[in-house]
Motif scaffolding. Structure first.
Motif, PDB file in Angstrom:
ATOM      1  N   ALA A 279      33.368 -41.817  82.495  1.00 33.76           N
ATOM      2  CA  ALA A 279      33.778 -40.727  81.610  1.00 33.76           C
ATOM      3  C   ALA A 279      34.397 -39.572  82.402  1.00 33.76           C
ATOM      4  O   ALA A 279      35.333 -38.913  81.927  1.00 33.76           O
ATOM      5  N   ALA A 280      33.874 -39.311  83.595  1.00 31.76           N
ATOM      6  CA  ALA A 280      34.438 -38.239  84.416  1.00 31.76           C
ATOM      7  C   ALA A 280      35.875 -38.582  84.823  1.00 31.76           C
ATOM      8  O   ALA A 280      36.780 -37.735  84.741  1.00 31.76           O
ATOM      9  N   HIS A 281      36.097 -39.820  85.277  1.00 31.07           N
ATOM     10  CA  HIS A 281      37.460 -40.257  85.594  1.00 31.07           C
ATOM     11  C   HIS A 281      38.359 -40.185  84.361  1.00 31.07           C
ATOM     12  O   HIS A 281      39.491 -39.693  84.413  1.00 31.07           O
ATOM     13  N   GLN A 282      37.836 -40.692  83.239  1.00 28.62           N
ATOM     14  CA  GLN A 282      38.633 -40.760  82.015  1.00 28.62           C
ATOM     15  C   GLN A 282      38.944 -39.366  81.476  1.00 28.62           C
ATOM     16  O   GLN A 282      40.074 -39.087  81.055  1.00 28.62           O
ATOM     17  N   GLY A 283      37.925 -38.509  81.490  1.00 30.98           N
ATOM     18  CA  GLY A 283      38.145 -37.145  81.033  1.00 30.98           C
ATOM     19  C   GLY A 283      39.156 -36.420  81.896  1.00 30.98           C
ATOM     20  O   GLY A 283      40.014 -35.682  81.387  1.00 30.98           O
ATOM     21  N   ALA A 284      39.064 -36.637  83.199  1.00 33.61           N
ATOM     22  CA  ALA A 284      40.020 -35.994  84.105  1.00 33.61           C
ATOM     23  C   ALA A 284      41.439 -36.459  83.816  1.00 33.61           C
ATOM     24  O   ALA A 284      42.387 -35.650  83.823  1.00 33.61           O
ATOM     25  N   ALA A 285      41.608 -37.750  83.566  1.00 33.50           N
ATOM     26  CA  ALA A 285      42.940 -38.278  83.266  1.00 33.50           C
ATOM     27  C   ALA A 285      43.507 -37.659  81.993  1.00 33.50           C
ATOM     28  O   ALA A 285      44.697 -37.291  81.926  1.00 33.50           O
ATOM     29  N   LEU A 286      42.688 -37.513  80.975  1.00 34.57           N
ATOM     30  CA  LEU A 286      43.145 -36.907  79.722  1.00 34.57           C
ATOM     31  C   LEU A 286      43.471 -35.430  79.898  1.00 34.57           C
ATOM     32  O   LEU A 286      44.494 -34.936  79.399  1.00 34.57           O
ATOM     33  N   LEU A 287      42.612 -34.714  80.586  1.00 28.98           N
ATOM     34  CA  LEU A 287      42.857 -33.290  80.806  1.00 28.98           C
ATOM     35  C   LEU A 287      44.173 -33.083  81.551  1.00 28.98           C
ATOM     36  O   LEU A 287      44.986 -32.208  81.184  1.00 28.98           O
ATOM     37  N   ALA A 288      44.395 -33.883  82.587  1.00 29.16           N
ATOM     38  CA  ALA A 288      45.625 -33.730  83.369  1.00 29.16           C
ATOM     39  C   ALA A 288      46.855 -34.087  82.541  1.00 29.16           C
ATOM     40  O   ALA A 288      47.879 -33.388  82.586  1.00 29.16           O
ATOM     41  N   ALA A 289      46.762 -35.163  81.775  1.00 29.56           N
ATOM     42  CA  ALA A 289      47.920 -35.618  81.004  1.00 29.56           C
ATOM     43  C   ALA A 289      48.314 -34.634  79.920  1.00 29.56           C
ATOM     44  O   ALA A 289      49.501 -34.522  79.576  1.00 29.56           O
ATOM     45  N   PHE A 290      47.327 -33.913  79.379  1.00 33.52           N
ATOM     46  CA  PHE A 290      47.610 -32.993  78.280  1.00 33.52           C
ATOM     47  C   PHE A 290      47.621 -31.528  78.726  1.00 33.52           C
ATOM     48  O   PHE A 290      47.547 -30.622  77.898  1.00 33.52           O
ATOM     49  N   GLY A 291      47.737 -31.314  80.046  1.00 33.30           N
ATOM     50  CA  GLY A 291      47.925 -29.966  80.551  1.00 33.30           C
ATOM     51  C   GLY A 291      46.722 -29.061  80.409  1.00 33.30           C
ATOM     52  O   GLY A 291      46.888 -27.829  80.327  1.00 33.30           O
ATOM     53  N   ARG A 292      45.526 -29.633  80.412  1.00 33.89           N
ATOM     54  CA  ARG A 292      44.313 -28.817  80.312  1.00 33.89           C
ATOM     55  C   ARG A 292      43.721 -28.625  81.711  1.00 33.89           C
ATOM     56  O   ARG A 292      43.928 -29.432  82.619  1.00 33.89           O
ATOM     57  N   GLU A 293      42.934 -27.586  81.865  1.00 37.20           N
ATOM     58  CA  GLU A 293      42.313 -27.294  83.153  1.00 37.20           C
ATOM     59  C   GLU A 293      41.030 -28.101  83.336  1.00 37.20           C
ATOM     60  O   GLU A 293      40.418 -28.554  82.368  1.00 37.20           O
ATOM     61  N   GLY A 294      40.626 -28.284  84.588  1.00 40.46           N
ATOM     62  CA  GLY A 294      39.322 -28.853  84.877  1.00 40.46           C
ATOM     63  C   GLY A 294      39.317 -30.257  85.402  1.00 40.46           C
ATOM     64  O   GLY A 294      38.249 -30.797  85.716  1.00 40.46           O
ATOM     65  N   ALA A 295      40.476 -30.905  85.529  1.00 41.08           N
ATOM     66  CA  ALA A 295      40.485 -32.296  85.953  1.00 41.08           C
ATOM     67  C   ALA A 295      39.852 -32.477  87.332  1.00 41.08           C
ATOM     68  O   ALA A 295      39.097 -33.444  87.560  1.00 41.08           O
ATOM     69  N   GLU A 296      40.125 -31.571  88.250  1.00 37.60           N
ATOM     70  CA  GLU A 296      39.611 -31.726  89.626  1.00 37.60           C
ATOM     71  C   GLU A 296      38.085 -31.726  89.646  1.00 37.60           C
ATOM     72  O   GLU A 296      37.463 -32.461  90.423  1.00 37.60           O
ATOM     73  N   ARG A 297      37.468 -30.907  88.791  1.00 39.57           N
ATOM     74  CA  ARG A 297      35.999 -30.862  88.764  1.00 39.57           C
ATOM     75  C   ARG A 297      35.424 -32.243  88.457  1.00 39.57           C
ATOM     76  O   ARG A 297      34.451 -32.677  89.091  1.00 39.57           O
ATOM     77  N   TRP A 298      36.052 -32.928  87.505  1.00 42.12           N
ATOM     78  CA  TRP A 298      35.483 -34.204  87.079  1.00 42.12           C
ATOM     79  C   TRP A 298      35.831 -35.335  88.028  1.00 42.12           C
ATOM     80  O   TRP A 298      35.052 -36.293  88.167  1.00 42.12           O
TER      81      TRP A 298
END
Length: 729
Positions: free
Chosen positions: A452-471
């Protein structure tokens, strides 16, 4: 199976026939009779609307000779009336009883046919009773006091009515008379209920000439404004693939399972536009976070609409504050939804209950996988705040002691003691049989969290949201923590474990719970294990102690707590086996995936292709055919969805629509024979994949813009429409 508080036995299900179109279910004997016994009855949204529906001809029950589930919500029962007609060996009078369930309604067509050489006359009666028993009372082996029946009015026949609060049950029969009759008793376990029920009766006097057929009709309608689930306003459809296969069991299982899945579609009463799958009949025909998420995930090869709808339903009920009584926390995905407090034995669960450790990472996983299968950005973007809240729960609430692992404990004393998918009270056991004490950190849940951390990071990055690096950092450190704390070894003579394996869990003292279980199969492909560790897990899952039944055992037959009829410590769960099959296939362990798939297909054959929630984990060479777990739900959403997982694994199509590519990785060598699936759906396009007997692949209908990658460069792959280039990994 035993309610410790009342010493009542849970009623058995394995020999009953369910006719269901959610949220309404009829449970009867194989003869079609609904008797005042056990869990038999007509249920609507967690309450029993009719507790008896018994047909008689001249005061005698017809003799059953067969039945068939014909479609979602329709079953046909055939019986004989041998005391009528000609006095010869062949029966000359038969009864065909077709039962149809629909949301809030059940109707029956009763056809009496005579091939006798002389006229036949008879009196046909139908006895009806009602007790309005809640499903949790029925599950614990109890029944409710009888409800009074009153005659009603009908323009074309007879009418009987029952009321309880705002719930109204109304039965009508065409061209019949209605009367109040004697009082049947409900059998509860080995005891007979002290209070009799009040019964009503429909009566028809029939006369048949030689070769004539008489048709009788009756129906019941349930008005239940208190129900929290209902039929969707517009039931969502998914692709219904055309399947051809050398192994005809794949074809039959897919057909039966897809019909069962249609029958389990539900919506919230307050939001009837969004469809989800109810977990299972009869105990769990409502919204269950984990079950509904897994079922939607397994059905992604047939389209993303169900996934999108399920995600929205659960996002609306996502936790907003900390409430120990319900288990709610900010960002957390709920466990189950009921019309009122759900009580049974030591359990008292609130109507909206959040006692689950895995539904939240599974919600993230479904959103990510639906995106890869082509869920439109316009449907994903409104869910991004819920994604961020779910990730927030993962980081701020899932690990109360700060050791880096997700863990749970029921602080109320009347909630679920175990809150993973194996949620029975005795599910988490050491190798010697001792029960682990909470807080519990389950192995597979750490895998879900890492993914979920990998998946959430991928979604956040793809949709221009912050926080991908944390996950990404979170996932990167999880594997090392897991390896250091969960990996266990045993000395000789247990030679098959000398290289170690992941423990089932960590207990309250952070000791590895060292039983060998199917849970570790859920780790495959999550990113938590190295390729070598995945190979070790596959090796252990392939041992006879784990895979010697009809599917994958939940616990090794060599462990102290093993029992083939334990709910979670030795039985075989169809969805569990399917999840592990998918993980094995994704990580290159196709031989074992195919072996487990064949075991599950044999189980399906033994259960008339309606896979139950679970079945016994007996050795297949000893028993010869699968043994029923007697209280298993059937149909069950994720068990039915397992059929789609088997098809998907066989053809091996793994799209990444946002990445512009599709990976082709079928089971090597076509171990299930030739298979063609027409009607897979990638980004809305209908796709056909064919595997020939030599393992060659043909893919047709991929949407434009997707390149094709092949896991095995030696695998012959032909791609047509759009005819894009094929490359190896």
């Amino acid at each position: 199976m035993l309610d410790q508080a009342t010493h009542r036995l849970q009623p058995l299900l394995h020999d009953l026939v369910s006719t269901v179109l959610a949220p309404t279910t009829a449970l009867s004997g194989t003869d079609g009779q609904i008797r005042a016994a056990g869990v038999q009855g007509l249920f609507h949204a967690d309450a029993r609307a009719l507790s008896q529906v018994k047909l008689a001809v001249d005061g005698r029950e017809p003799e059953a000779v067969g039945h068939a589930v014909q479609a979602a919500g329709r079953t046909r029962f055939v019986s004989l009336v041998r005391w009528l007609g000609d006095p010869i060996a062949d029966p000359t009078v038969r009864v065909d009883r077709t039962r149809e369930a629909a949301p809030g309604r059940m109707a029956e067509l009763i056809e009496i046919t005579s091939t006798a050489t002389r006229p036949v006359t008879a009196t046909v009666t139908l006895d009806l009773s009602c007790d309005f028993a809640p499903i949790e009372l029925v599950k614990s082996g109890g029944s409710a006091p009888p409800a009074a029946v009153t005659p009603g009015s009908s323009t074309d026949g007879a009418c009987l009515e029952w009321r309880s609060g705002r719930i109204h049950v109304r039965a009508t029969a065409e061209n019949a008379t209605a009367e109040l009759v004697g009082h049947p008793v409900r059998v509860t376990g080995e005891n007979v209920a002290a209070e009799p029920e009040t019964a009503g009766r429909f009566r028809w006097d029939v006369a048949l000439a030689p070769g004539e057929r008489v048709t009788l009709r009756w129906a019941v309608v349930i008005d239940d404004p208190e129900a929290v689930v209902t039929a969707p306003a517009k039931p969502l459809e998914w692709s219904v693939p055309q399947v051809t296969a050398d192994d005809a069991r794949l074809v039959r299982l897919a057909a039966r399972s897809l019909e069962d899945l249609r029958s389990l579609r539900l919506a919230e009463t307050c939001e009837p536009e969004d469809t989800f799958l109810g977990a299972g009949v009869p105990w769990f025909l409502t919204l269950f976070g984990r079950d509904s998420l897994w079922a939607a995930r397994m059905l992604l090869p047939l389209g993303t609409d169900l996934a999108a709808s399920t995600l929205r339903v659960l996002a609306r009920r996502q936790g907003t504050h900390v409430d120990p009584a319900t288990g709610e926390a900010p960002g957390k995905i709920m466990h189950e939804l009921r019309r009122h407090e759900h009580s049974g034995g030591d359990l008292r669960l609130p109507a909206a209950y959040y006692g689950t450790i895995d539904a939240t990472p599974l919600w993230i996983g479904l959103l990510h996988d639906a995106w890869r299968w082509g869920m439109p950005a316009a449907q994903i973007e409104p869910l991004l705040p819920a994604l961020e809240a779910a990730l927030g729960w993962l980081g701020d609430h899932a690990d109360p002691d700060g050791d880096g692992f997700l863990e749970y404990i029921d602080s109320t004393g009347h909630g679920l003691a175990n809150q993973g998918w194996k949620d029975s009270g005795d599910a988490v056991r050491f190798r010697d049989g001792r029960q682990a004490e909470p807080p519990i950190a389950l192995a597979e849940v750490q895998g879900y969290a890492c993914a979920a951390a990998h998946q959430g990071a991928a979604l956040l990055a793809a949709f221009g949201r912050e926080g991908a690096e944390r996950w990404l950092d979170y996932a990167g450190t999880m594997a090392d923590r897991f390896r250091a704390r969960f990996w266990v070894t045993h000395p000789a003579p247990v030679t098959d474990r000398e290289s170690g394996f992941p423990a089932l869990a960590l207990d309250r003292d952070k000791r590895p719970v060292d039983s060998l279980t199917s849970n570790i199969g859920h780790l495959l492909g999550t990113g938590l294990l190295s390729p070598g560790e995945e190979a070790r897990v596959a090796e252990l899952l392939g041992t006879p102690a784990m895979s010697g039944a009809f599917g994958l055992r939940t616990m090794s037959a060599d462990d102290g707590a093993f029992s083939p009829l334990s709910y979670h410590c030795g039985s075989v769960w169809s969805h569990d086996t399917a999840i592990v099959i998918a993980g094995l296939a994704r990580t290159g362990h196709g031989r074992l995936a195919a072996e487990l798939a064949r075991g599950l297909l044999t189980a399906a054959e033994g259960f008339d292709y309606r896979l139950p929630e679970l079945h016994a984990g007996d050795d297949r060479d000893t028993v010869g055919r699968p043994v029923a777990y007697p209280a298993a739900c059937r149909p069950q959403a994720w068990s039915a969805a397992a059929a789609v997982t088997l098809l998907h694994t066989a053809v091996g199509l793994y799209p990444d629509v946002p990445g512009g590519k599709v990976l082709v990785r079928p089971l090597a060598g076509a171990p299930l024979g030739a298979v063609t699936v027409r009607g897979l759906r990638v980004a809305g396009a209908d796709v056909t994949v064919s595997i020939d007997r030599s393992g060659g692949v043909q893919v047709t209908g991929l949407p434009p813009g997707l390149s094709v990658e092949v896991a095995d460069p030696d695998l012959p792959v032909e791609v047509t429409e759009p005819g894009l280039p094929v490359g190896g990994l």
